[in-house]
Write a protein that holds these residues in place. Structure first.
Motif, mmCIF file in Angstrom:
data_model
loop_
_atom_site.group_PDB
_atom_site.id
_atom_site.type_symbol
_atom_site.label_atom_id
_atom_site.label_comp_id
_atom_site.label_asym_id
_atom_site.label_seq_id
_atom_site.Cartn_x
_atom_site.Cartn_y
_atom_site.Cartn_z
ATOM 1 N N PHE A 32 -33.857 41.070 -38.220
ATOM 2 C CA PHE A 32 -34.577 40.273 -37.068
ATOM 3 C C PHE A 32 -35.507 41.291 -36.129
ATOM 4 O O PHE A 32 -34.917 42.655 -36.085
ATOM 5 C CB PHE A 32 -33.496 39.320 -36.293
ATOM 6 C CG PHE A 32 -32.947 38.415 -37.022
ATOM 7 C CD1 PHE A 32 -33.455 36.945 -37.301
ATOM 8 C CD2 PHE A 32 -31.681 38.708 -38.007
ATOM 9 C CE1 PHE A 32 -33.014 36.322 -38.072
ATOM 10 C CE2 PHE A 32 -30.962 37.675 -38.683
ATOM 11 C CZ PHE A 32 -31.835 36.453 -38.838
ATOM 12 N N SER A 33 -36.296 40.815 -35.317
ATOM 13 C CA SER A 33 -37.047 41.637 -34.752
ATOM 14 C C SER A 33 -36.186 42.176 -33.266
ATOM 15 O O SER A 33 -36.672 43.133 -32.850
ATOM 16 C CB SER A 33 -38.259 40.996 -33.960
ATOM 17 O OG SER A 33 -38.091 39.565 -33.405
ATOM 18 N N ASN A 89 -30.922 30.820 -46.352
ATOM 19 C CA ASN A 89 -32.256 31.147 -46.514
ATOM 20 C C ASN A 89 -33.319 30.218 -45.941
ATOM 21 O O ASN A 89 -34.246 30.803 -45.270
ATOM 22 C CB ASN A 89 -32.596 31.295 -47.986
ATOM 23 C CG ASN A 89 -31.996 32.622 -48.480
ATOM 24 O OD1 ASN A 89 -31.452 33.409 -47.967
ATOM 25 N ND2 ASN A 89 -32.136 32.659 -49.903
ATOM 26 N N GLU A 90 -32.827 28.903 -45.817
ATOM 27 C CA GLU A 90 -34.036 28.078 -45.424
ATOM 28 C C GLU A 90 -34.164 28.271 -43.658
ATOM 29 O O GLU A 90 -35.022 28.162 -43.108
ATOM 30 C CB GLU A 90 -33.709 26.629 -45.670
ATOM 31 C CG GLU A 90 -33.959 26.193 -47.198
ATOM 32 C CD GLU A 90 -33.455 24.831 -47.662
ATOM 33 O OE1 GLU A 90 -32.956 24.137 -46.721
ATOM 34 O OE2 GLU A 90 -33.580 24.739 -48.756
ATOM 35 N N ALA A 91 -32.849 28.462 -42.969
ATOM 36 C CA ALA A 91 -32.555 28.687 -41.970
ATOM 37 C C ALA A 91 -33.348 29.914 -41.359
ATOM 38 O O ALA A 91 -34.180 29.935 -40.454
ATOM 39 C CB ALA A 91 -31.288 28.699 -41.230
ATOM 40 N N PHE A 92 -33.214 30.770 -42.410
ATOM 41 C CA PHE A 92 -34.110 32.248 -41.746
ATOM 42 C C PHE A 92 -35.404 31.908 -42.082
ATOM 43 O O PHE A 92 -36.309 32.590 -40.940
ATOM 44 C CB PHE A 92 -33.438 33.470 -42.834
ATOM 45 C CG PHE A 92 -34.243 34.630 -42.791
ATOM 46 C CD1 PHE A 92 -33.774 35.365 -41.602
ATOM 47 C CD2 PHE A 92 -35.141 34.963 -43.456
ATOM 48 C CE1 PHE A 92 -34.164 36.749 -41.405
ATOM 49 C CE2 PHE A 92 -35.878 36.414 -43.551
ATOM 50 C CZ PHE A 92 -35.420 37.110 -42.344
ATOM 51 N N VAL A 93 -36.040 31.322 -42.897
ATOM 52 C CA VAL A 93 -37.425 31.095 -43.146
ATOM 53 C C VAL A 93 -37.906 30.575 -41.669
ATOM 54 O O VAL A 93 -38.893 30.833 -41.054
ATOM 55 C CB VAL A 93 -37.762 30.294 -44.084
ATOM 56 C CG1 VAL A 93 -39.156 29.708 -44.101
ATOM 57 C CG2 VAL A 93 -37.488 31.302 -45.408
ATOM 58 N N LYS A 94 -37.136 29.522 -41.205
ATOM 59 C CA LYS A 94 -37.474 28.725 -40.003
ATOM 60 C C LYS A 94 -37.517 29.551 -38.901
ATOM 61 O O LYS A 94 -38.191 29.556 -37.974
ATOM 62 C CB LYS A 94 -36.645 27.404 -39.835
ATOM 63 C CG LYS A 94 -36.749 26.521 -40.715
ATOM 64 C CD LYS A 94 -35.850 25.092 -40.545
ATOM 65 C CE LYS A 94 -35.902 24.266 -41.676
ATOM 66 N NZ LYS A 94 -34.995 23.134 -41.615
ATOM 67 N N SER A 95 -36.364 30.292 -38.724
ATOM 68 C CA SER A 95 -36.302 31.453 -37.567
ATOM 69 C C SER A 95 -37.396 32.298 -37.601
ATOM 70 O O SER A 95 -37.888 32.837 -36.491
ATOM 71 C CB SER A 95 -35.105 32.249 -37.196
ATOM 72 O OG SER A 95 -34.678 32.584 -38.598
ATOM 73 N N SER A 96 -37.881 32.754 -38.827
ATOM 74 C CA SER A 96 -38.922 33.790 -38.921
ATOM 75 C C SER A 96 -40.165 33.235 -38.602
ATOM 76 O O SER A 96 -41.206 34.002 -37.981
ATOM 77 C CB SER A 96 -39.133 34.343 -40.495
ATOM 78 O OG SER A 96 -37.801 34.980 -40.531
ATOM 79 N N ALA A 97 -40.563 31.833 -38.652
ATOM 80 C CA ALA A 97 -41.720 31.368 -38.503
ATOM 81 C C ALA A 97 -41.850 31.276 -37.203
ATOM 82 O O ALA A 97 -42.872 31.448 -36.501
ATOM 83 C CB ALA A 97 -41.844 29.982 -39.185
ATOM 84 N N VAL A 98 -40.738 31.180 -36.323
ATOM 85 C CA VAL A 98 -40.759 31.041 -34.929
ATOM 86 C C VAL A 98 -40.865 32.554 -34.244
ATOM 87 O O VAL A 98 -41.687 32.823 -33.199
ATOM 88 C CB VAL A 98 -39.318 30.504 -34.270
ATOM 89 C CG1 VAL A 98 -39.071 30.610 -32.731
ATOM 90 C CG2 VAL A 98 -39.464 29.037 -34.608
ATOM 91 N N ASP A 99 -40.533 33.481 -35.282
ATOM 92 C CA ASP A 99 -40.649 34.663 -34.492
ATOM 93 C C ASP A 99 -42.016 35.422 -34.529
ATOM 94 O O ASP A 99 -42.305 36.376 -33.873
ATOM 95 C CB ASP A 99 -39.639 35.665 -35.714
ATOM 96 C CG ASP A 99 -39.290 36.956 -35.024
ATOM 97 O OD1 ASP A 99 -39.361 37.134 -33.629
ATOM 98 O OD2 ASP A 99 -38.968 37.802 -35.761
ATOM 99 N N ARG A 100 -42.987 34.735 -35.433
ATOM 100 C CA ARG A 100 -44.195 35.427 -35.399
ATOM 101 C C ARG A 100 -45.247 35.149 -34.297
ATOM 102 O O ARG A 100 -45.069 34.335 -33.482
ATOM 103 C CB ARG A 100 -45.056 34.632 -36.727
ATOM 104 C CG ARG A 100 -44.425 34.759 -37.718
ATOM 105 C CD ARG A 100 -44.746 34.345 -39.118
ATOM 106 N NE ARG A 100 -44.158 34.397 -40.276
ATOM 107 C CZ ARG A 100 -44.332 33.583 -41.163
ATOM 108 N NH1 ARG A 100 -45.369 32.516 -41.314
ATOM 109 N NH2 ARG A 100 -43.360 33.637 -42.290
#
Length: 100
Positions: A32-33, A89-100
């Motif tokens: 994570f960032s 993995n799906e939760a990670f993708v969603k959290s990464s989309a918010v992170d952008r």
């Protein structure tokens, strides 16, 4: 009933980032960032885990969250572990989309 080693490998080919460790765990490290984004992800992991009534080992190392899954009562990796890993993995993708 646990999957055979060949079945585990076949499932892992379809699960991004997950690896077999010591022949009894499936493991993935998520980066994570910042620390708080990792903690928010762990909160989502907890919600998913409670829904499955199946809980991973979780290690938090600053901006990296490591999840380890196995089904102790079944003696290895089962369909529950694979389904749960997919949801993480799906939760990670969603959290990464918010992170952008």
């Amino acid at each position: 009933m646990p999957f055979t080693p060949q079945e585990v490998e076949a499932h892992l080919e379809k699960l991004e980032g997950w690896e077999l460790e010591e022949g009894r765990w499936i493991v993935r490290k998520y980066s994570f960032s910042n620390f708080m984004k990792g903690i928010a992800f762990v909160d989502e992991v907890a919600t998913i885990s409670e829904a499955f009534n199946h809980h991973p080992f979780i290690t938090i190392d600053h901006k990296t969250v490591t999840l380890r899954l196995t089904s102790w009562e079944s003696g290895g990796i089962t369909a529950v572990d694979i389904k749960e890993a997919q949801q993480y993995n799906e939760a990670f993708v969603k959290s990464s989309a918010v992170d952008r």
